[in-house]
Design an enzyme around this catalytic site. Sequence first.
Site, mmCIF file in Angstrom:
data_model
loop_
_atom_site.group_PDB
_atom_site.id
_atom_site.type_symbol
_atom_site.label_atom_id
_atom_site.label_comp_id
_atom_site.label_asym_id
_atom_site.label_seq_id
_atom_site.Cartn_x
_atom_site.Cartn_y
_atom_site.Cartn_z
ATOM 1 N N TYR A 141 0.828 -1.207 0.000
ATOM 2 C CA TYR A 141 0.000 0.000 0.000
ATOM 3 C C TYR A 141 0.865 1.261 0.000
ATOM 4 C CZ TYR A 141 -4.683 -1.966 0.874
ATOM 5 O OH TYR A 141 -5.894 -2.596 0.767
ATOM 6 N N LYS A 191 3.477 -15.267 2.184
ATOM 7 C CA LYS A 191 3.669 -15.970 0.909
ATOM 8 C C LYS A 191 5.170 -16.232 0.800
ATOM 9 C CE LYS A 191 2.189 -17.616 -3.012
ATOM 10 N NZ LYS A 191 1.357 -18.835 -3.108
ATOM 11 N N ASP A 223 -2.629 -18.258 0.220
ATOM 12 C CA ASP A 223 -3.617 -18.965 -0.611
ATOM 13 C C ASP A 223 -4.276 -20.088 0.187
ATOM 14 O OD1 ASP A 223 -1.123 -20.214 -0.601
ATOM 15 O OD2 ASP A 223 -1.190 -20.823 -2.699
ATOM 16 N N ASP A 247 -6.209 -7.098 4.137
ATOM 17 C CA ASP A 247 -7.360 -6.462 3.499
ATOM 18 C C ASP A 247 -8.265 -7.537 2.904
ATOM 19 O OD1 ASP A 247 -8.940 -4.366 2.319
ATOM 20 O OD2 ASP A 247 -7.997 -4.868 0.402
ATOM 21 N N ASP A 251 -12.073 -9.319 4.597
ATOM 22 C CA ASP A 251 -13.378 -9.343 3.914
ATOM 23 C C ASP A 251 -13.910 -10.772 3.880
ATOM 24 O OD1 ASP A 251 -13.246 -6.610 3.323
ATOM 25 O OD2 ASP A 251 -14.028 -6.903 1.298
HETATM 26 C C1 IPM Z 1 -10.365 -1.450 4.124
HETATM 27 C C2 IPM Z 1 -10.672 -0.840 2.783
HETATM 28 C C3 IPM Z 1 -9.543 0.127 2.441
HETATM 29 C C4 IPM Z 1 -8.262 -0.646 2.332
HETATM 30 C C5 IPM Z 1 -9.775 0.973 1.168
HETATM 31 C C6 IPM Z 1 -11.117 1.648 1.149
HETATM 32 C C7 IPM Z 1 -8.668 1.965 0.975
HETATM 33 O O1 IPM Z 1 -10.836 -1.827 1.827
HETATM 34 O O2 IPM Z 1 -10.228 -0.696 5.096
HETATM 35 O O3 IPM Z 1 -10.266 -2.667 4.195
HETATM 36 O O4 IPM Z 1 -7.950 -1.209 1.276
HETATM 37 O O5 IPM Z 1 -7.536 -0.707 3.322
HETATM 38 MG MG MG Z 2 -10.822 -3.792 2.589
#
Ligand code: IPM
Ligand code: MG
Length: 362
Positions: A141, A191, A223, A247, A251
């Site tokens: 990032y 990884k 993975d 990240d 999710d």
């Molecule tokens: C998160 C989001 C952010 C990230 C984006 C919106 C920049 O997906 O906080 O997980 O990638 O960190």
């Molecule tokens: Mg995210």
Amino acid sequence: MKARIAVLPGDGIGPEVMPQALQALETIAKQFGHSFTFTHADVGGAAIDKTGRPLPDETLKLARESDAILLGAVGGYKWEGLAYDVRPERALLGLREQLGLFANLRPAKLYPMLADASTLKAEVITGTDLLVVRELTGGIYFGKPKGIEKTADGERGVNTEVYTTPEIVRIAKVAFEAARKRRKKVMSVDKANVLESSELWRRVVIGVAKDYPDVELSHLYVDNCAMQLIRNPRQFDVLVTTNLFGDILSDEAAMLTGSIGMLPSASIGSTVGMYEPIHGSAPDIAGKDLANPIATIASAAMMLSYSFNLDKEAAAIDRAILRVLEQGYRTKDIASSKTSPPERMVGTKEMGRLICQELGKA
Ligand code: IPM
Ligand code: MG
């Protein structure tokens, strides 16, 4: 106690879920005799529209001078065409970087009554209770070089995955400390079979583990981890990983709990902590009173606990959320035909009100 809280609702459903969390904090303040001052500021697309920049100086200043930050969400279709350095998302990255919030804690815990709301089989996700510890100010990032440059045959886009020893040490410590308060297991995700930065990551994490002989350390390639998370999520306690892997995996972990609308997060590492739901701005449902405010309300609870050491108060909020879910109230994202009679389907505001009402009873 007295605390100054910077309130950054942002975009999309952010401004809808935020008032619900503030209302819960007000209720707590009244009940436990605290005083919270809320100062609002623009962030993300909302700030771009007013000032041309996603993270105006006044917002950053307010954030720095506050005791904690509560953020809604940033981003939306409207700003998607903008250059990367002025997109709404830059505000989040800017806050993380400028405030030194290097550790992002994303707990994913299944509320048993929501097992049917997940797309995964109830028997797979039952008992899920894990914490993703995501490195937040390093890795690909922020690594340099980065950018897009012209070449003879088109263009070349570059990002750099980079980690240094101190960056890995400090995030590993956060993970081991967190594990000590939980089931004492850390899974480091990398990884290392392909990436040198991951080879270093693994080596350094193993080094840090020597100071935590009471915590069991294991390793997974990312993975495999993605697969294990949906195969048998109960095996995980604390997961510690890089910015990008965290990240993605967080999710995925969110879906184990039925809906991304349930998951709070805390970003810590400096004197001020930042708390936000992990769901994002959800522009498709914004303004319709459909958003689930629970992730933001639970983020406020994390703030009470991590920034102010108000564990009793945080637990009261978590209990109120549980009670309301027990009574069968559901926003659309967590509804399932099995558990939600239509009359218990509620909108954002009603869900917030019910949680506050439950808080009031305590
Ligand atoms: C998160 C989001 C952010 C990230 C984006 C919106 C920049 O997906 O906080 O997980 O990638 O960190
Ligand atoms: Mg995210």
